[in-house]
Design an enzyme around this catalytic site. Sequence first.
Site, PDB file in Angstrom:
ATOM      1  N   GLU B 284       0.826  -1.205   0.000  1.00 27.39           N
ATOM      2  CA  GLU B 284       0.000   0.000   0.000  1.00 27.39           C
ATOM      3  C   GLU B 284       0.862   1.258   0.000  1.00 27.39           C
ATOM      4  OE1 GLU B 284      -3.800  -0.511   2.158  1.00 27.39           O
ATOM      5  OE2 GLU B 284      -3.252   1.350   3.144  1.00 27.39           O
ATOM      6  N   GLU B 287       2.192   1.751  -3.407  1.00 26.35           N
ATOM      7  CA  GLU B 287       1.123   2.234  -4.263  1.00 26.35           C
ATOM      8  C   GLU B 287       0.885   3.725  -4.038  1.00 26.35           C
ATOM      9  OE1 GLU B 287      -2.555   0.208  -3.541  1.00 26.35           O
ATOM     10  OE2 GLU B 287      -3.493   0.961  -5.369  1.00 26.35           O
ATOM     11  N   CYS B 310      -8.062  -1.995   4.195  1.00 28.60           N
ATOM     12  CA  CYS B 310      -7.912  -3.215   4.992  1.00 28.60           C
ATOM     13  C   CYS B 310      -9.151  -3.580   5.780  1.00 28.60           C
ATOM     14  CB  CYS B 310      -6.706  -3.145   5.910  1.00 28.60           C
ATOM     15  SG  CYS B 310      -6.232  -1.520   6.343  1.00 28.60           S
ATOM     16  N   SER B 330      -6.981   1.922  -2.315  1.00 30.76           N
ATOM     17  CA  SER B 330      -5.830   1.091  -2.646  1.00 30.76           C
ATOM     18  C   SER B 330      -6.325  -0.287  -3.075  1.00 30.76           C
ATOM     19  CB  SER B 330      -4.950   0.965  -1.398  1.00 30.76           C
ATOM     20  OG  SER B 330      -4.132  -0.167  -1.500  1.00 30.76           O
ATOM     21  N   LYS B 369     -14.961  -9.871   8.673  1.00 28.16           N
ATOM     22  CA  LYS B 369     -13.901 -10.731   8.127  1.00 28.16           C
ATOM     23  C   LYS B 369     -14.445 -12.109   7.765  1.00 28.16           C
ATOM     24  CE  LYS B 369     -10.290  -7.954   8.681  1.00 28.16           C
ATOM     25  NZ  LYS B 369      -9.530  -7.445   7.538  1.00 28.16           N
ATOM     26  N   GLU B 372     -15.684 -11.489   4.423  1.00 27.28           N
ATOM     27  CA  GLU B 372     -14.576 -11.241   3.490  1.00 27.28           C
ATOM     28  C   GLU B 372     -13.929 -12.555   3.050  1.00 27.28           C
ATOM     29  OE1 GLU B 372     -10.873  -9.607   5.019  1.00 27.28           O
ATOM     30  OE2 GLU B 372     -10.779  -8.200   3.346  1.00 27.28           O
ATOM     31  N   GLU B 377     -13.569 -13.675  -5.075  1.00 31.04           N
ATOM     32  CA  GLU B 377     -12.242 -13.409  -5.634  1.00 31.04           C
ATOM     33  C   GLU B 377     -11.110 -13.873  -4.726  1.00 31.04           C
ATOM     34  OE1 GLU B 377     -14.618 -11.274  -4.887  1.00 31.04           O
ATOM     35  OE2 GLU B 377     -13.878  -9.421  -4.002  1.00 31.04           O
ATOM     36  N   CYS B 514     -10.332  -1.420  14.883  1.00 31.13           N
ATOM     37  CA  CYS B 514     -10.595  -2.821  15.223  1.00 31.13           C
ATOM     38  C   CYS B 514     -10.669  -3.078  16.731  1.00 31.13           C
ATOM     39  CB  CYS B 514      -9.545  -3.720  14.595  1.00 31.13           C
ATOM     40  SG  CYS B 514      -9.447  -3.519  12.810  1.00 31.13           S
TER      41      CYS B 514
HETATM   42  S1  SF4 Z   1     -13.119  -4.770  13.225  1.00 25.18           S
HETATM   43 FE1  SF4 Z   1     -14.279  -3.082  12.328  1.00 25.18          FE
HETATM   44  S2  SF4 Z   1     -12.678  -1.635  11.722  1.00 25.18           S
HETATM   45 FE2  SF4 Z   1     -11.665  -3.598  12.010  1.00 25.18          FE
HETATM   46  S3  SF4 Z   1     -11.677  -4.559   9.998  1.00 25.18           S
HETATM   47 FE3  SF4 Z   1     -13.492  -5.287  11.074  1.00 25.18          FE
HETATM   48  S4  SF4 Z   1     -15.142  -3.910  10.448  1.00 25.18           S
HETATM   49 FE4  SF4 Z   1     -13.196  -2.913   9.943  1.00 25.18          FE
END
Ligand code: SF4
Lengths: 162, 591
Positions: B284, B287, B310, B330, B369, B372, B377, B514
């Site tokens: 990043e 970039e 991220c 990014s 996550k 994700e 992909e 986070c």
């Molecule tokens: S904990 Fe919250 S800020 Fe951290 S990656 Fe997950 S959604 Fe995003």
Amino acid sequence: MSHIKIKLHENQLQFIKDTCKEFNYEPGELINILHKLQDKFGYLPSEVQEVVANELKIPTAKVFGVVTFYSYFTMVPKGKYPINICLGTACYVRGAEKILDEFKKQLNIKVGESTPDSKFSLNCLRCVGACGLAPVVMIGEKTYGRVAPDDVKKILSEYQND
Amino acid sequence: METVNITINNIQLEVPKSTTILQAARMINIEIPTLCHMKLEDFCIENKPAGCRICMVDVKGRRNLVPSCVTECTEGMVIETSSPRIINARRTVLELILSDHPFECLICPKNGKCDLQSLAQELGVREIRYTGEQSTYRMDTSQAIIRNPDKCIMCRRCELMCNTVQTCGVLSAVNRGFMSVVAPAFEQNLDHSPCTYCGQCVAVCPTAALTEVDQTSKLIQALADPDKVVVVQTAPAVRVTLGEEFGMKPGTIVTGKMVTALKRLGFDYVFDTDFAADLTIMEEGTELLNRLTKYLNGDKSVNLPILTSCCPAWVNFFEKNFPDLIDIPSTAKSPQQMFGAIAKNYFAKQLNIPREKLVVVSVMPCVAKKYEAQREEFRVNNDPDVNISITTRELATLIKQTVQDFNSLPESDFDRPLGESTGAGAIFGTTGGVIEAAVRTAYELYTKKPLPKIEFEELRGMDWIRKATVDFDGLKLNIGIAHGLGNARKLLEEIQAGKSEFHAIEIMACPGGCIGGGGQPQHHGKSEIIRARQKAIYEEDRRLPLRKSHENPYITKLYEEYLGHPMSELSHELLHTEYFQKQPEIIIEND
Ligand code: SF4
Ligand code: SF4
Ligand code: SF4
Ligand code: FES
């Protein structure tokens, strides 16, 4: 909750947008906007709510919240013959609930729903002011008084050939 | 400051005008139970629908009891907070709430952590005098979050987070009376709504009406499978919160104990997402410098500001709400996904096993996550780069199930090669951390000089939106930071309007970053807990011998042996991604 997915026509979309504009895109006017749209379309399907939310820049969930809060609003198209059962006090004590149950059973739908062929829809009303005739059922413009559960089948058969 | 004199339980005190009775009582350590009310002091977030009525108190001269969370003190007010009348009324209210709540505590995911359950315990409810029909709804299991509306008590905290703080507009109170509940539009599934899976609704829900999709059973199965090699990565924000689940003070750093616990759980390798965070910075940061150099050379078509990428909830947010801006962030994958790609491609080869034999598990502060990891992909031949993603809370449950006393565990170190990291990786866990880590590296790469000072105080803090200018040896870099998606929205609208003055912006979906994630131990509305976690993150950074990503020897090695250089062809293939426009469409049909 089941809801019927419809697609909007260009002119319907325009009507919704114009209505929102007419009320200045004011989120505070949401109820009035929905009122006008329901008058026009007869009901408020999800697409209509989505467009309104987009135009007013408020969450669709909020619009839906309002639509489901007020019993006046409906997301199902009214049947060709809207059935309304009075649940005012007088009708209630004279057994309106049993009549309602019978209609539900005969048509196999719940309150607020329409039959799959869109012929009948079923709703409840507060007192219609015809307490002398209790219990009262209205189908479209026609009023039936002193209805007994056994009458329901006969009443419905009046509409059989339509 | 104007003040008023009041009396609470015979104690006289003077409080600033517009103090609520609840606040005043707390000033003198008088506890009044609450349920719907929630105040996150540091973030100016307050939920006060005054709906539950658990907090009622007696005010002399008023006929009815009043809710203390919204009633302001007035001059001469005489308040009673625990008379028999109040105790009775509170119990009645609670019994009424419980009469429409499933009695499933024994097997409920919130067992032991539910505000409703603890209230019933505190008020000593032993029977429910009201019985009747209970409202039931359809469960909704999405890719990350489970909605179980039967357990909703209509406190509407989630609504506040989703609408006011995150401006995602997914959840709203719908229906009336007995059937009222908080739900997405048309009571559709979360997966079909504009939900970003940020999990902030889950973070504040007092009951189990909103929980994460639990993957612990799947994980145990993988660990038990002799044919699999199971590796785990732990996110930077987990090591400063996990201890809370074992009664430790918020802000306790438990890195070493966590590693030991994971090894005892049976993972073959215990690695660190911080390693991948360092890798993220390499990609990043490069970039950013590439875009900047082009821009300085007069190429006005280059996309600036560059936005960090991220946080998966943030990615969802711009894909769904700002589809015209998807070229700006990014292209670097999140650390979780970088780790997955490196593990499945580089590390599997080192072990000489096919990628399908390797199970990559991530421990995250996050529910997004989970989603994700399932994105199309991020899989090869239907084998995901990250197989299982669990939250801090799920890890705690696993440890409790299997590994004796966490507090007395010895400390151990992460395995190599994917467990080596720097302080720059560590600070990814807090708002402001990613951009600080990027600046540390970009500065040295750009100026070819060592940083005069490693810590960038100007990028730190808890303010929703922060701005700072960093001097790159004459080049002034304008940096923006936002946490909370509502604040991200503000910065994005500036960009859309062509008014943004920034070169780079860091965005995190959760309040505090986070450390305030939706998968973290419940904070129960205490924002000082999130602040303590932030302090711990910076402490962890100071503790580490290396504090710049490009100084991580294993990162250097990875580039030398495998990737070549940042933004190389292989880097592009493995470590970068693309974004998709996901705005819900309204279908128009022409006759
Ligand atoms: S904990 Fe919250 S800020 Fe951290 S990656 Fe997950 S959604 Fe995003
Ligand atoms: S996860 Fe975030 S976006 Fe989704 S419903 Fe909860 S608060 Fe709203
Ligand atoms: S889902 Fe949870 S946070 Fe939302 S209103 Fe219901 S109980 Fe409250
Ligand atoms: S906490 Fe005061 S009304 Fe719910």
